[in-house]
Design a protein around this motif. Structure first.
Motif, PDB file in Angstrom:
ATOM      1  N   GLN A 127      -3.424  -2.600 -13.669  1.00 54.37           N
ATOM      2  CA  GLN A 127      -2.423  -2.482 -12.610  1.00 54.37           C
ATOM      3  C   GLN A 127      -2.894  -1.704 -11.392  1.00 54.37           C
ATOM      4  OE1 GLN A 127       0.535  -0.606 -15.194  1.00 54.37           O
ATOM      5  NE2 GLN A 127       1.803  -2.428 -15.028  1.00 54.37           N
ATOM      6  N   ALA A 128      -3.954  -0.912 -11.542  1.00 50.50           N
ATOM      7  CA  ALA A 128      -4.364  -0.012 -10.466  1.00 50.50           C
ATOM      8  C   ALA A 128      -4.659  -0.715  -9.138  1.00 50.50           C
ATOM      9  CB  ALA A 128      -5.566   0.819 -10.909  1.00 50.50           C
ATOM     10  N   PRO A 129      -5.437  -1.806  -9.116  1.00 52.25           N
ATOM     11  CA  PRO A 129      -5.739  -2.428  -7.822  1.00 52.25           C
ATOM     12  C   PRO A 129      -4.494  -2.841  -7.039  1.00 52.25           C
ATOM     13  CG  PRO A 129      -7.219  -3.269  -9.510  1.00 52.25           C
ATOM     14  CD  PRO A 129      -6.181  -2.458 -10.222  1.00 52.25           C
ATOM     15  N   PHE A 130      -3.589  -3.555  -7.675  1.00 54.35           N
ATOM     16  CA  PHE A 130      -2.398  -4.018  -6.963  1.00 54.35           C
ATOM     17  C   PHE A 130      -1.390  -2.880  -6.768  1.00 54.35           C
ATOM     18  CE2 PHE A 130      -4.098  -7.883  -8.943  1.00 54.35           C
ATOM     19  CZ  PHE A 130      -4.203  -8.693  -7.821  1.00 54.35           C
ATOM     20  N   GLY A 131      -1.290  -1.993  -7.754  1.00 55.70           N
ATOM     21  CA  GLY A 131      -0.356  -0.888  -7.628  1.00 55.70           C
ATOM     22  C   GLY A 131      -0.709   0.037  -6.491  1.00 55.70           C
ATOM     23  N   TYR A 132      -1.969   0.451  -6.411  1.00 48.76           N
ATOM     24  CA  TYR A 132      -2.384   1.358  -5.345  1.00 48.76           C
ATOM     25  C   TYR A 132      -2.435   0.655  -3.991  1.00 48.76           C
ATOM     26  CZ  TYR A 132      -3.478   5.072  -8.646  1.00 48.76           C
ATOM     27  OH  TYR A 132      -3.397   6.055  -9.602  1.00 48.76           O
ATOM     28  N   ALA A 133      -2.769  -0.627  -3.989  1.00 46.91           N
ATOM     29  CA  ALA A 133      -2.749  -1.370  -2.727  1.00 46.91           C
ATOM     30  C   ALA A 133      -1.329  -1.418  -2.158  1.00 46.91           C
ATOM     31  CB  ALA A 133      -3.291  -2.786  -2.941  1.00 46.91           C
TER      32      ALA A 133
ATOM     33  N   VAL B  77      -2.001   1.399  10.599  1.00 48.62           N
ATOM     34  CA  VAL B  77      -3.031   0.362  10.520  1.00 48.62           C
ATOM     35  C   VAL B  77      -4.068   0.718   9.458  1.00 48.62           C
ATOM     36  CG1 VAL B  77      -4.912  -0.770  11.771  1.00 48.62           C
ATOM     37  CG2 VAL B  77      -2.715  -0.383  12.907  1.00 48.62           C
ATOM     38  N   LEU B  78      -4.461   1.988   9.407  1.00 53.95           N
ATOM     39  CA  LEU B  78      -5.444   2.421   8.407  1.00 53.95           C
ATOM     40  C   LEU B  78      -4.915   2.224   6.992  1.00 53.95           C
ATOM     41  CD1 LEU B  78      -6.829   5.722  10.009  1.00 53.95           C
ATOM     42  CD2 LEU B  78      -7.871   3.459  10.002  1.00 53.95           C
ATOM     43  N   SER B  79      -3.616   2.468   6.800  1.00 57.62           N
ATOM     44  CA  SER B  79      -3.018   2.261   5.480  1.00 57.62           C
ATOM     45  C   SER B  79      -3.112   0.800   5.065  1.00 57.62           C
ATOM     46  CB  SER B  79      -1.560   2.719   5.482  1.00 57.62           C
ATOM     47  OG  SER B  79      -1.459   4.105   5.751  1.00 57.62           O
ATOM     48  N   PHE B  80      -2.822  -0.096   5.997  1.00 59.72           N
ATOM     49  CA  PHE B  80      -2.862  -1.531   5.683  1.00 59.72           C
ATOM     50  C   PHE B  80      -4.289  -1.999   5.416  1.00 59.72           C
ATOM     51  CE2 PHE B  80       0.969  -1.650   8.715  1.00 59.72           C
ATOM     52  CZ  PHE B  80       1.820  -1.265   7.688  1.00 59.72           C
ATOM     53  N   LEU B  81      -5.241  -1.507   6.202  1.00 62.72           N
ATOM     54  CA  LEU B  81      -6.641  -1.872   5.973  1.00 62.72           C
ATOM     55  C   LEU B  81      -7.124  -1.351   4.622  1.00 62.72           C
ATOM     56  CD1 LEU B  81      -8.214  -1.200   9.508  1.00 62.72           C
ATOM     57  CD2 LEU B  81      -7.782  -3.422   8.441  1.00 62.72           C
ATOM     58  N   ALA B  82      -6.711  -0.139   4.274  1.00 62.75           N
ATOM     59  CA  ALA B  82      -7.123   0.439   2.998  1.00 62.75           C
ATOM     60  C   ALA B  82      -6.547  -0.339   1.820  1.00 62.75           C
ATOM     61  CB  ALA B  82      -6.692   1.904   2.928  1.00 62.75           C
ATOM     62  N   ALA B  83      -5.327  -0.858   1.982  1.00 64.50           N
ATOM     63  CA  ALA B  83      -4.738  -1.674   0.915  1.00 64.50           C
ATOM     64  C   ALA B  83      -5.594  -2.899   0.645  1.00 64.50           C
ATOM     65  CB  ALA B  83      -3.316  -2.088   1.307  1.00 64.50           C
ATOM     66  N   PHE B  84      -6.051  -3.542   1.713  1.00 59.21           N
ATOM     67  CA  PHE B  84      -6.954  -4.689   1.570  1.00 59.21           C
ATOM     68  C   PHE B  84      -8.272  -4.255   0.936  1.00 59.21           C
ATOM     69  CE2 PHE B  84     -10.347  -7.380   3.400  1.00 59.21           C
ATOM     70  CZ  PHE B  84      -9.946  -8.610   2.875  1.00 59.21           C
ATOM     71  N   GLY B  85      -8.773  -3.079   1.341  1.00 62.01           N
ATOM     72  CA  GLY B  85     -10.028  -2.574   0.789  1.00 62.01           C
ATOM     73  C   GLY B  85      -9.938  -2.291  -0.699  1.00 62.01           C
ATOM     74  N   CYS B  86      -8.786  -1.794  -1.142  1.00 65.80           N
ATOM     75  CA  CYS B  86      -8.607  -1.512  -2.574  1.00 65.80           C
ATOM     76  C   CYS B  86      -8.742  -2.784  -3.411  1.00 65.80           C
ATOM     77  CB  CYS B  86      -7.234  -0.882  -2.812  1.00 65.80           C
ATOM     78  SG  CYS B  86      -7.163   0.882  -2.447  1.00 65.80           S
ATOM     79  N   ILE B  87      -8.171  -3.864  -2.931  1.00 60.93           N
ATOM     80  CA  ILE B  87      -8.248  -5.143  -3.661  1.00 60.93           C
ATOM     81  C   ILE B  87      -9.689  -5.632  -3.701  1.00 60.93           C
ATOM     82  CG2 ILE B  87      -7.507  -7.540  -3.695  1.00 60.93           C
ATOM     83  CD1 ILE B  87      -5.310  -5.638  -4.452  1.00 60.93           C
TER      84      ILE B  87
END
Length: 592
Positions: free
Chosen positions: A88-94, A276-286
């Motif tokens: 769950q970590a990738p989608f949960g943290y994203a 914007v950084l939050s959204f980019l980081a969400a993509f980076g987590c995946i």
């Protein structure tokens, strides 16, 4: 002990690279914030509030992409009976980063806070800030200790060096460059570390996939080919659905109220950039989770009898948590496994350094300065930060040697962050009328409900048995010991969080009514929460931002006004124009 010289050389080169980048970042930005009049201590905590898009995106991604993230994802995919469905970590943290960007980044950055605890002390006072510091500190410290422990175990698997020595050396390097450069060193080394994670794992995956001992992962995703190993896609059984949802909510919502996240948010050059950084980081987590998922799938598709590991699979040796380094060592050529080892080391250091800085920032500002020494000079605060960086780093290193206990404490402390800090953060930012009495009630109520559910990793038995609880048998394959654990299938963590949130609101309005109606005398307002400085009249003069004094546009960095008073500490003349609209005292945020 047969030390792999090539692997040791690779690790030394990698560590030297990280150290040089950290020192260079500190030197490059040594005068940042001086021209603008920003305190040196604040520069260490949040940089000069000028972290750009490129570096910011990497360091924000590193908020969660650490050793526990890549190792844990691979482990869950590999484990029989769990698989990708329970990773769950990738989608949960994203999703936590997406929600953080949508709802929390803008109000926090626009008000010019320095740490996550600032709004709590602004509204609830210094005592409540100190209480909330406890679960926040526990989360950061045990997280650092857990991932340092994981690094030591990983290094011992691949290059066969002493676990204690590898943990100590890794921690010392992270502590040193964090001491020298603060957030700038952390942010710039994150760029190098994430690049190493991405490159190291992706280089390893093709070699592991092409190993003759590995079956087609497309087939093993839905079909069992090897004994004691189920399809790695996994599934969620009907009795476990509420427990799955509870854990997912813990990651998605509980991933928001962490200083490591808001440290990046508050260092962004504007509120919009923070989003914007939050959204980019969400993509980076995946993206960063994909190679870990593949390595977990490879581990689940391997006939271990055909490898140098031996016929007994990792699960039956109680080494499921080490599946990633085991795959790197036994399914890849030696020189390739060293690339992967660099990736794991990078992942650990990218998390450990920021956690240590986060803990020291909260202590130096919210405990030492605002609670005890409001007249402390900037130089004094800087020295306090440096001392606490070293102390917290040393404590995390010492705790890293207590592997089993550390993981249990980390799980419990992360739950407390979700149950206690998250609902308080919602109240302090978006709900009108809450006060210290409600915050204390929510804190205590949430803690009792969560701890009452027990913690299997700490062997902490429950004293509250929620609906659907059952006894689970856990077999330790190495010792053949059988352990019986209470499994709470009821979503008690989320229920505890909601109870904390509602009790804050209810008790706050109850005490507000009791004092304002005269039922309770003003002399009993011992927390100064209703009648005294947090009453409506006083708050308008001390803690709320007057819209008439706002002078900067949204793209301007927040420049703090130096002051020795608690109220002025949180009042920024340069706060952004949307501040009054985003205040919890604004009518638009009133709970009806």
């Amino acid at each position: 002990m047969n030390i792999h010289v090539e692997g040791l050389v690779a690790i030394v080169i990698f560590y030297l690279l990280i150290l040089v980048v950290g020192i260079w970042a500190a030197w490059k930005n040594k005068n940042s914030g001086v021209v603008e009049g920003t305190d040196r201590s604040e520069t260490i905590m949040v940089g000069g509030r000028d972290i750009g898009l490129f570096v910011g995106a990497f360091t924000m991604t590193a908020t969660w992409v650490g050793g526990g993230y890549i190792n844990g994802t691979a482990e869950n995919v590999y484990l029989p009976g769990y698989g990708l469905a329970w990773a769950q970590a990738p989608f949960g943290y994203a999703l936590s980063l997406v929600l953080g960007g949508l709802f929390f980044a803008k109000p926090m950055r626009s008000r010019g806070y320095v740490t996550m605890l600032d709004p709590f002390q602004q509204l609830y006072g210094k005592r409540m800030g100190g209480l909330l510091f406890i679960p926040a500190l526990m989360g950061e410290m045990f997280w650092s200790a857990a991932i340092l422990s994981a690094l030591g175990a990983t290094l011992s698997v691949i290059i066969d060096i002493d676990i204690n020595m590898s943990v100590i050396i890794s921690a010392l390097i992270a502590i040193f460059y964090t001491l020298v450069g603060g957030l700038y060193s952390v942010a710039y080394t994150d760029v190098v570390q994430l690049f190493c994670i991405f490159l190291g794992l992706w280089v390893s995956v093709p070699f592991a996939l092409s190993n003759p001992a590995v079956s087609d992962i497309g087939v093993t995703a839905v079909k069992q080919l090897h004994a004691n190993q189920t399809a790695w896609l996994g599934k969620i059984e009907s009795p476990d659905k509420w427990m799955w949802a509870d854990n997912f909510c813990l990651l998605m919502l509980g991933g928001i109220p962490w200083q490591v996240y808001f440290q990046r948010v508050l260092s962004a050059s504007s509120a919009t950039y923070a989003q914007v950084l939050s959204f980019l980081a969400a993509f980076g987590c995946i993206i960063m989770a994909i190679p870990s998922v593949l390595i977990g799938a490879i581990g689940a598709s391997t006939d271990w009898n055909m490898t140098t590991y031996g016929p007994i699979p990792p699960m039956q040796r109680d080494q499921s948590d080490m599946i990633l380094p085991i795959v790197l060592q036994h399914l890849c050529p030696a020189y390739i496994s060293f690339f992967g080892l660099g990736a794991v080391s990078a992942a650990v250091m990218s998390s450990a350094d920021s956690s240590i800085l986060s803990a020291s920032s909260m202590f130096a500002r919210n405990i030492y300065q605002l609670a005890f020494r409001q007249s402390a000079s900037d130089r004094e605060i800087v020295w306090v930060m440096r001392i606490t960086i070293f102390v917290f780093g040393a404590l995390a290193t010492a705790m890293a040697l207590l592997t089993g206990t550390v993981y249990g404490l980390w799980y419990l402390s992360s739950d407390l962050v979700y149950v206690i800090i998250f609902p308080q953060l919602i109240c302090v930012l978006f709900v009108r009328g809450t006060n210290t009495y409600g915050a204390v009630a929510g804190y205590v109520f949430g803690m009792i409900l969560r701890i009452g559910g027990g913690e299997p990793y700490l062997k902490l038995p429950p004293f509250i048995y929620y609906p659907g609880w059952t006894i689970e048998e856990k077999v330790h394959h190495v010792t053949n010991e059988v352990e019986y654990l209470v499994l709470q299938r009821f979503p008690f963590k989320t229920v505890s969080m909601l109870a904390s949130f509602l009790s804050n609101i209810a008790v706050s309005h109850l005490f507000k009514y009791l004092f304002e109606s005269g039922t309770l005398s003003a002399k009993y307002d011992f927390l100064d929460a209703v009648v005294a400085k947090h009453s409506a009249e006083i708050m308008d003069k001390t803690t709320l931002v007057n819209k008439n004094i706002i002078g900067l546009n949204e793209m301007a960095p927040v420049k703090p006004r130096l002051s020795v008073t608690l109220a002025a500490t949180f009042t920024r003349k340069e706060t952004l124009t949307e501040e009054e609209d985003s205040s919890p005292e604004s009518p638009s945020h009133e709970i009806k």
